[in-house]
Each structure stands twice: as C-alpha cells, then as structure tokens.
Design a protein around this motif. Structure first.
Motif, PDB file in Angstrom:
ATOM      1  N   LEU A  85      65.198  81.014  84.440  1.00 16.83           N
ATOM      2  CA  LEU A  85      65.764  81.866  83.389  1.00 16.83           C
ATOM      3  C   LEU A  85      66.029  81.087  82.103  1.00 16.83           C
ATOM      4  CD1 LEU A  85      66.542  84.851  83.468  1.00 16.83           C
ATOM      5  CD2 LEU A  85      68.914  84.120  83.712  1.00 16.83           C
ATOM      6  N   ILE A  86      66.478  79.854  82.298  1.00 11.76           N
ATOM      7  CA  ILE A  86      66.891  79.066  81.130  1.00 11.76           C
ATOM      8  C   ILE A  86      65.706  78.717  80.229  1.00 11.76           C
ATOM      9  CG2 ILE A  86      66.749  76.669  81.874  1.00 11.76           C
ATOM     10  CD1 ILE A  86      69.792  76.528  81.181  1.00 11.76           C
ATOM     11  N   SER A  87      64.487  78.652  80.824  1.00 11.50           N
ATOM     12  CA  SER A  87      63.341  78.232  80.004  1.00 11.50           C
ATOM     13  C   SER A  87      62.373  79.378  79.694  1.00 11.50           C
ATOM     14  CB  SER A  87      62.588  77.109  80.706  1.00 11.50           C
ATOM     15  OG  SER A  87      62.208  77.506  81.994  1.00 11.50           O
ATOM     16  N   VAL A  88      62.499  80.505  80.408  1.00  9.84           N
ATOM     17  CA  VAL A  88      61.448  81.523  80.293  1.00  9.84           C
ATOM     18  C   VAL A  88      61.444  82.220  78.933  1.00  9.84           C
ATOM     19  CG1 VAL A  88      62.702  83.450  81.342  1.00  9.84           C
ATOM     20  CG2 VAL A  88      60.239  83.348  81.528  1.00  9.84           C
ATOM     21  N   ILE A  89      62.617  82.496  78.382  1.00  2.83           N
ATOM     22  CA  ILE A  89      62.662  83.249  77.113  1.00  2.83           C
ATOM     23  C   ILE A  89      62.119  82.421  75.957  1.00  2.83           C
ATOM     24  CG2 ILE A  89      64.140  84.518  75.502  1.00  2.83           C
ATOM     25  CD1 ILE A  89      63.986  85.838  78.206  1.00  2.83           C
ATOM     26  N   ILE A  90      62.591  81.168  75.882  1.00  6.39           N
ATOM     27  CA  ILE A  90      62.121  80.325  74.776  1.00  6.39           C
ATOM     28  C   ILE A  90      60.619  80.056  74.912  1.00  6.39           C
ATOM     29  CG2 ILE A  90      62.837  78.131  75.850  1.00  6.39           C
ATOM     30  CD1 ILE A  90      63.064  78.925  72.110  1.00  6.39           C
TER      31      ILE A  90
END
Lengths: 267, 251
Positions: A144-149
């Motif tokens: 989750l922490i890397s997927v949006i960026i």
C-alpha cells in the motif's frame, strides 16, 4: 614526455583520488563506531539506552549461534521483497488501466491525489483488523505504501512519451495494445525501474511499521519487543541489520537497473 | 492520373477563449508520381495540412479524396523518430508487423537497396543522423505507401548530409515510383526536389500561388539542379513573391 606516460600519470592520479575518498569514507565509519563505543564505555551516553558496538556484536553472535535471529531476518526480507515487487507491479497495472481510458484517468485523478497525500501508515490498525495479525497484514502495508506513488509516477511517464512516436504508430494503424507494447512500455521502462528503486525504501518502511503492529516476528518485531523490555541491544542489533540489508537490496536493484537499461538499449 | 484531390479544406483550432483558422479554403490536386512542395513561413498550417492528409486530424470542413483503393500514407518527420529500443531491422519491420504482413525479405531488400544492410542488427543510437533519416525513409517505404508526406525531413541535418539525403530521397522515390508531398520553408530545397511548388500564405494558411518547375531543373538530381542556370532566377522569383506577401519580415 610522450602521451603514453601522460595518460598513465592521469590514470594514476585518478586512482589516487578515488582511493583517498574510499579511505576517508572508511575512516569516518571507524570513527563513528569508536565514538559510539567510547562514549558509552565512559558513560557519557547511557549504555542502557545507546547500547554499544561490542554489546550489539556479542548479541549478534549469540543470537546467530542459538538460531533465534535468522528466522526474523528471513521473514522481514521476504516481506520486503514481495512488498516492493507487488507495489511496483500493481502500480504499473493501475497505471496501464488509467492510460487505456482518458475518462477513467480524469475521474480517478482527485482520488489519486488524496490517496497519495494520505499517510498510509495511519490506516495500519485498519489493515491489522481486516487481515488479522499475520504476514498478510504486513504485506498489505508494504504494498500500500508504494503502490499509489508508483501509479502516479508510471502513469505520468506513459503520458510523457514523445507524441511523434505515437504519431508514427497511428500512421501504421496500430491498435491501443500494439501502441502500448511497442512504444509506451519500452519508452517508460527506465521510469518503471527507477520506481523499483524508490519502492525498495518505501517497502522497508511498510514492513517495519507492519511488523510493529502485527508484533509476532521479523526485525520490526525485534525492535518493538526490545524496546518494550528496555533491551536496547536488541533494538540496535535489528537496526544495524536493517541498514545493511536495505543498502544491499538498493544496490541490487541499481545493478538490475543498469543491466535492464543496457538490454533495452535505453538510458 | 490524379491521386489526391483536396477541396475547400478548412481547419480551425479551438481554445477556451477563441479560435484560430489554421487552414482556409485549400484546394489542390496531386498527380500520381508527382513530387509537390508546400512552402511558407513557420506556423502557416503546413504541418496541420499533412496531419489532415494522413488522417491524423479530422478537418473542420472540406473533403480529401484518394483515387486509389486502400490508400496508405507514409510520413517522414523532422527527426527520424526511430524507436531507440528496437534494432534497425525491427524498426523497419514494425509497420509490416502491425499490418500482419511481416516479411523480413522486404526489410532486407530495402536495406540492400539503400546499401545499409550492415546496420540491420544495430540500434539507432549507433548510426549517424543522415543514416537514421535514410532508415526512417526505409521504414516509411516498407509498408508500400501510395503517398509519402515529408515534413521538413532535412531540417535537423547538417548541410552536407542534407544535400546528400535530398539526392537520395529523390532517387529513391523515382525508383519506387512514389508520389510525395514535401513541406519546407527552404526555397532552394523545394526547387531542387519538386515538380510543383505551392506557396502558402501566413495565417490563415491558404494556397496563394503555384510554381511549375521547368523540365530542365526537374530532370537533374537536386544537387546538380542547384547549379542549373535557371535555378537562381526561379529562386529570386519565388523570394520576391514571398516578400510581396509580407512574410520573411523578421525585423
């Protein structure tokens, strides 16, 4: 003096300069450890809180020999690798879906902005409740922490592909899939690989926070449990291992990047 | 035989505040096998016209009729825009591959005709600018287009490569019996290469004059055409016309 000697001199000079930097870097590291050791030995810093290199090293040896450290390292390493691969892969897939429909991309735009601005670790407790205190929750956190960026960066790379390349494909009457396969994806490969590099760092954050929450195994768990019983030797041991592993992983992705860029003849 | 017929073509560009007329009442025909040039200042709508001819943009009004079954358009741009991640062979083959007619023989024959066979396994970055433009021409010819659109294809090259490539393009187009439309702001280039020159006015772009190039100049390759006694007078004539229409007025 002939040119050959001059060239040799030049090379020798360059090499000396490089060696000098390496020695200074190593010296700085040694100094840091000596200062750490000395200040805690003479009680300038409280060894109960700041531990000491020798204490950390002794703990490392004993934990390696009784086999209680390796499982934690293995779990964290596995979670991090899966987390950053999933983050990049899912980011790429979402970016593809945004690229394939302009309407969808425009509708999603404000949601992406909000999701990106939101500190992902804040929903950690929610994740814990939904997925239960297991490895799954940690993986979700790391992804989750890397997927949006990743989505945002890769999508903007898709959009920045030179329009003349696209023009040429349109003249060939290529369909959207062919356009993507032959032009958009290869042109964006350097960006996708560079997000991989960023995501290594982000996944470590996600995994450690996830392990803080789940609190059953892993290096994050070691840090938290060490802290709870005021055993800062364990905390520093886990921290040192994380630093070393994260650096190795980053360097590994960097090597992969060079190899891939060479293969695709880009960059 | 008429290949393309353009009638009453008009194109507008819209923005929030207002609109610009890029092309206004453009009429012309191109015969099969002909080499036609459009000259005019930057921003006069020449490239827009090419995009419309290629079917990339739908014109606001007017008709374009191709008197041929299944018209295919080849397009050469200012720069080669070869795909850097594909080899020369893959670059030339791409158009055929998309049309599901990929036949490596076509590529090999083209490369052979261009004396560039040795470049097949190389990547575009390993080639010089002139070579890359030749490969771009090969990529365009590979799909066997009925009409070639050349959008200032020599403008990014040094003078020496430009002259060589002009000769090469004219020779190749004659050899493959292709019809071509060249867009340029270089009067000399237009005279040296074309059969006919259309002069464009500044915004809104419309055709204001036609120059037929004398047979004597046409018969020569572009490089020699520049030395023909009739070349300079024609250049002066077109130059005066350009001035009379108030552009090239950069001061």
């Amino acid at each position: 003096m002939d040119t050959k000697t001059l060239h040799e001199q030049f090379n020798a000079h360059q090499k000396r300069a490089r060696t000098k930097i390496k020695i200074l870097q190593l010296l700085l590291l040694v100094c840091l450890f000596i200062t750490w050791e000395m200040t805690t030995y003479y009680r300038i810093l409280d060894p109960l809180i700041f531990s000491s290199p020798t204490a950390v090293f002794q703990l490392f040896i004993s934990k390696i020999s009784d086999g209680s450290l390796l499982p934690h390292i293995g779990v964290t390493l596995l979670e991090t690798v899966i987390g950053f691969l999933l983050g990049t892969l899912m980011g790429t897939l979402i970016a593809i879906s945004l690229w394939s429909s302009t309407t969808f991309a425009k509708v999603m735009d404000p949601y992406l902005v909000v999701l990106n601005a939101m500190p992902k670790v804040a929903i950690g407790p929610m994740i814990l409740v939904i997925f239960g205190p297991n490895m799954m929750a940690v993986l979700v956190m790391a992804t989750l922490i890397s997927v949006i960026i990743s989505t945002i960066v890769i999508f903007s790379a898709f959009q920045q592909v030179n329009e003349n390349y696209i023009k040429i494909m349109q003249l060939f009457q290529a369909n959207k899939f062919q356009l993507f396969r032959h032009v958009i994806l290869p042109a964006s490969t350097p960006t996708i690989i560079s997000t991989l590099k960023v995501n290594v760092g982000l996944s470590w954050v996600g995994v450690i926070v996830g392990e803080f929450l789940v609190s059953s195994q892993g290096l994050g768990y070691l840090i938290l449990s060490g802290f709870q019983v005021f055993n800062f030797n364990t905390v520093f041991l886990a921290l040192c291992i994380i630093i070393v592993l994260a650096t190795i992983m980053y360097k590994g992705v960097e090597m992969l990047e060079r190899a891939l860029l060479k293969k695709f003849n880009i960059g | 035989m008429t290949l393309v017929e353009v009638k009453n073509l008009q194109h507008l560009f819209f923005s929030n505040k207002d609109y610009t007329t890029a092309l206004h009442d453009v009429n012309f025909t191109v015969q099969a096998g002909e080499f036609v040039s459009f000259i005019g200042p930057s921003g006069c709508g020449k490239s827009t016209l090419l995009s419309i001819l290629a079917g990339l943009i739908e014109p606001t009004a007017g008709t374009i009729t191709y008197h041929t079954a299944d018209p295919k358009i080849g397009y050469m741009l200012q720069q080669d825009y070869l795909f850097p991640w594909k080899t020369i062979e893959e670059n030339i083959l791409l158009g055929l591959k998309i049309a599901k007619k990929d036949d490596p023989k076509i590529v090999h024959d083209l490369l052979h005709a261009f004396q560039l066979s040795h470049t097949a396994p190389l990547y575009p970055s390993q080639l010089s600018g002139g070579m890359r433009q030749r490969i771009a021409l090969a990529r365009t010819l590979a799909i066997d287009p009925s009409l070639l659109l050349l959008d200032e294809p020599f403008s990014a090259l040094d003078f020496y490569s430009k002259l060589l490539l002009e000769n090469f393009v004219v020779k190749t187009l004659q050899q493959f019996q292709k019809t071509a439309i060249l867009v340029t702001h270089d009067i000399e280039e237009a005279i040296a290469m074309s059969d006919k020159i259309y002069l464009f006015s500044h915004r809104p772009g419309t055709l204001i004059q036609t120059f037929i190039i004398p047979e004597a100049i046409r018969a020569l390759p572009p490089f020699d055409a520049r030395n023909h006694p009739e070349f300079q007078p024609l250049f002066q004539h077109i130059w005066k016309e350009l001035e009379a229409h108030g552009y090239e007025n950069i001061t």
